[in-house]
Design a protein around this motif. Structure first.
Motif, PDB file in Angstrom:
ATOM      1  N   UNK A 134      20.116 -74.742 122.258  1.00  0.00           N
ATOM      2  CA  UNK A 134      21.266 -75.165 121.453  1.00  0.00           C
ATOM      3  C   UNK A 134      20.819 -75.678 120.081  1.00  0.00           C
ATOM      4  N   UNK A 135      19.728 -76.434 120.060  1.00  0.00           N
ATOM      5  CA  UNK A 135      19.236 -76.941 118.783  1.00  0.00           C
ATOM      6  C   UNK A 135      18.707 -75.801 117.903  1.00  0.00           C
ATOM      7  N   UNK A 136      18.072 -74.810 118.525  1.00  0.00           N
ATOM      8  CA  UNK A 136      17.571 -73.675 117.743  1.00  0.00           C
ATOM      9  C   UNK A 136      18.723 -72.871 117.161  1.00  0.00           C
ATOM     10  N   UNK A 137      19.787 -72.683 117.941  1.00  0.00           N
ATOM     11  CA  UNK A 137      20.951 -71.969 117.412  1.00  0.00           C
ATOM     12  C   UNK A 137      21.622 -72.758 116.288  1.00  0.00           C
ATOM     13  N   UNK A 138      21.681 -74.067 116.451  1.00  0.00           N
ATOM     14  CA  UNK A 138      22.292 -74.902 115.421  1.00  0.00           C
ATOM     15  C   UNK A 138      21.467 -74.874 114.132  1.00  0.00           C
ATOM     16  N   UNK A 139      20.149 -74.874 114.297  1.00  0.00           N
ATOM     17  CA  UNK A 139      19.271 -74.850 113.118  1.00  0.00           C
ATOM     18  C   UNK A 139      19.281 -73.484 112.437  1.00  0.00           C
ATOM     19  N   UNK A 140      19.492 -72.416 113.233  1.00  0.00           N
ATOM     20  CA  UNK A 140      19.430 -71.066 112.672  1.00  0.00           C
ATOM     21  C   UNK A 140      20.667 -70.698 111.883  1.00  0.00           C
ATOM     22  N   UNK A 141      21.710 -71.481 111.958  1.00  0.00           N
ATOM     23  CA  UNK A 141      22.919 -71.151 111.216  1.00  0.00           C
ATOM     24  C   UNK A 141      22.669 -71.334 109.716  1.00  0.00           C
ATOM     25  N   UNK A 142      22.756 -70.278 108.981  1.00  0.00           N
ATOM     26  CA  UNK A 142      22.548 -70.317 107.541  1.00  0.00           C
ATOM     27  C   UNK A 142      21.100 -70.277 107.134  1.00  0.00           C
ATOM     28  N   UNK A 143      20.155 -70.274 108.110  1.00  0.00           N
ATOM     29  CA  UNK A 143      18.726 -70.232 107.777  1.00  0.00           C
ATOM     30  C   UNK A 143      18.061 -69.091 108.559  1.00  0.00           C
ATOM     31  N   UNK A 144      18.515 -67.904 108.382  1.00  0.00           N
ATOM     32  CA  UNK A 144      18.019 -66.781 109.163  1.00  0.00           C
ATOM     33  C   UNK A 144      16.640 -66.319 108.733  1.00  0.00           C
ATOM     34  N   UNK A 145      16.251 -66.594 107.462  1.00  0.00           N
ATOM     35  CA  UNK A 145      14.982 -66.046 106.969  1.00  0.00           C
ATOM     36  C   UNK A 145      13.993 -67.097 106.499  1.00  0.00           C
ATOM     37  N   UNK A 146      14.429 -68.338 106.279  1.00  0.00           N
ATOM     38  CA  UNK A 146      13.508 -69.362 105.784  1.00  0.00           C
ATOM     39  C   UNK A 146      12.583 -69.811 106.897  1.00  0.00           C
ATOM     40  N   UNK A 147      11.246 -69.715 106.693  1.00  0.00           N
ATOM     41  CA  UNK A 147      10.312 -70.091 107.754  1.00  0.00           C
ATOM     42  C   UNK A 147      10.180 -71.605 107.869  1.00  0.00           C
ATOM     43  N   UNK A 148       9.712 -72.039 109.032  1.00  0.00           N
ATOM     44  CA  UNK A 148       9.468 -73.456 109.274  1.00  0.00           C
ATOM     45  C   UNK A 148       8.038 -73.788 108.880  1.00  0.00           C
ATOM     46  N   UNK A 149       7.621 -75.029 109.143  1.00  0.00           N
ATOM     47  CA  UNK A 149       6.265 -75.447 108.810  1.00  0.00           C
ATOM     48  C   UNK A 149       5.217 -74.660 109.595  1.00  0.00           C
ATOM     49  N   UNK A 150       5.593 -74.205 110.787  1.00  0.00           N
ATOM     50  CA  UNK A 150       4.649 -73.436 111.603  1.00  0.00           C
ATOM     51  C   UNK A 150       4.678 -71.951 111.274  1.00  0.00           C
ATOM     52  N   UNK A 151       5.459 -71.576 110.294  1.00  0.00           N
ATOM     53  CA  UNK A 151       5.533 -70.170 109.911  1.00  0.00           C
ATOM     54  C   UNK A 151       6.499 -69.367 110.739  1.00  0.00           C
ATOM     55  N   UNK A 152       7.373 -70.018 111.506  1.00  0.00           N
ATOM     56  CA  UNK A 152       8.348 -69.325 112.350  1.00  0.00           C
ATOM     57  C   UNK A 152       9.713 -69.397 111.698  1.00  0.00           C
ATOM     58  N   UNK A 153      10.432 -68.337 111.766  1.00  0.00           N
ATOM     59  CA  UNK A 153      11.795 -68.308 111.257  1.00  0.00           C
ATOM     60  C   UNK A 153      12.733 -68.905 112.294  1.00  0.00           C
ATOM     61  N   UNK A 154      13.939 -69.305 111.897  1.00  0.00           N
ATOM     62  CA  UNK A 154      14.908 -69.824 112.878  1.00  0.00           C
ATOM     63  C   UNK A 154      15.213 -68.836 113.995  1.00  0.00           C
ATOM     64  N   UNK A 155      15.217 -67.546 113.675  1.00  0.00           N
ATOM     65  CA  UNK A 155      15.466 -66.552 114.731  1.00  0.00           C
ATOM     66  C   UNK A 155      14.318 -66.514 115.744  1.00  0.00           C
ATOM     67  N   UNK A 156      13.100 -66.769 115.261  1.00  0.00           N
ATOM     68  CA  UNK A 156      11.972 -66.834 116.192  1.00  0.00           C
ATOM     69  C   UNK A 156      12.114 -68.018 117.138  1.00  0.00           C
ATOM     70  N   UNK A 157      12.626 -69.133 116.624  1.00  0.00           N
ATOM     71  CA  UNK A 157      12.837 -70.304 117.482  1.00  0.00           C
ATOM     72  C   UNK A 157      13.894 -70.016 118.548  1.00  0.00           C
ATOM     73  N   UNK A 158      14.945 -69.308 118.166  1.00  0.00           N
ATOM     74  CA  UNK A 158      15.992 -68.953 119.141  1.00  0.00           C
ATOM     75  C   UNK A 158      15.432 -68.019 120.207  1.00  0.00           C
ATOM     76  N   UNK A 159      14.648 -67.027 119.772  1.00  0.00           N
ATOM     77  CA  UNK A 159      14.061 -66.087 120.733  1.00  0.00           C
ATOM     78  C   UNK A 159      13.096 -66.797 121.670  1.00  0.00           C
TER      79      UNK A 159
END
Length: 228
Positions: free
Chosen positions: A184-209
């Motif tokens: 749920x938190x990954x889906x909430x974070x991925x809204x509007x941030x589909x391509x911006x990577x995180x500090x670990x180099x993962x995109x929000x979609x990678x976190x959801x997957x």
């Protein structure tokens, strides 16, 4: 033989010389005469029995035979010389000594059953005592993929029918709850941030997957993950 007669004569003279010998001789003689008469009267009459004869009668002539010993045949009624039973009438059909035609009453008396001759496998029923048990090859075991507690048990007695897709238990698991919150938190974070990577180099979609994969490893299906 003469020696035996001499002994008997000497024994008779001995008895005659005794005062009670005469009465004993009369008693013995009477007993012997009574025994001979009884055997003559109890002997079977020759006209009441029928001997087996190999001769055959003319076709259509009524013959008499024994229901227990069919080899006994006579042209007149009488008794069976083997079992002393009354002979029963049977009409000869002219097929030889071994071919006989019995009346319905005689067939019922002898309990004769006939079946057509056929070639088949012989079957024999054997009654045995056994115990019904489960087929071990068809048994299945269900284990929980996560730790937790059972809040409700639907299958609560032996013998209940269970179909595919039926609910078995309600289980509460902190591990499963935490994985659900991660999704749920990954889906909430991925809204509007589909391509911006995180500090670990993962995109929000990678976190959801990654969160969905974790739920699959904990035993949830894709349909259950979509419901979350």
């Amino acid at each position: 033989m003469s020696r035996v007669l001499n002994y008997l004569g000497a024994f008779g003279r001995y008895l005659a010389s005794r005062p009670w010998g005469g009465r004993l001789l009369v008693f013995v003689a009477g007993f012997v005469v009574a025994w001979i008469v009884w055997n003559i009267r109890s002997a079977p009459q020759p006209e009441e029995s029928v001997e087996a004869t190999p001769t055959s009668a003319a076709a259509g002539e009524t013959m008499w035979t024994c229901s227990m010993h069919p080899q006994i045949r006579s042209p007149k009624p009488g008794l069976c010389p083997i079992c002393n039973m009354d002979l029963i009438p049977v009409e000869k059909t002219g097929g030889g000594l071994r071919t006989l035609s019995y009346s319905p009453e005689a067939v019922a008396l002898m309990s004769i059953e006939t079946v057509p001759v056929e070639r088949r496998y012989v079957q024999h029923k054997i009654r045995m005592v056994g115990k019904v048990d489960y087929d071990e090859t068809a048994l299945g075991y269900i284990t929980a993929w996560v730790s937790g507690r059972l809040d409700r048990l639907f299958v609560d007695f032996t013998g209940v029918y269970v179909n595919k897709g039926d609910h078995m238990v309600y289980i509460y698991s902190e591990e499963l709850y935490a994985a659900q919150e991660e999704l749920l938190q990954a889906l909430k974070y991925a809204r509007g941030r589909t391509s911006s990577p995180t500090r670990l180099g993962l995109t929000p979609l990678d976190l959801v997957a990654s969160a969905r994969k974790k739920l699959r490893l904990l035993g949830l299906t894709d349909e259950q993950i979509k419901e979350i």
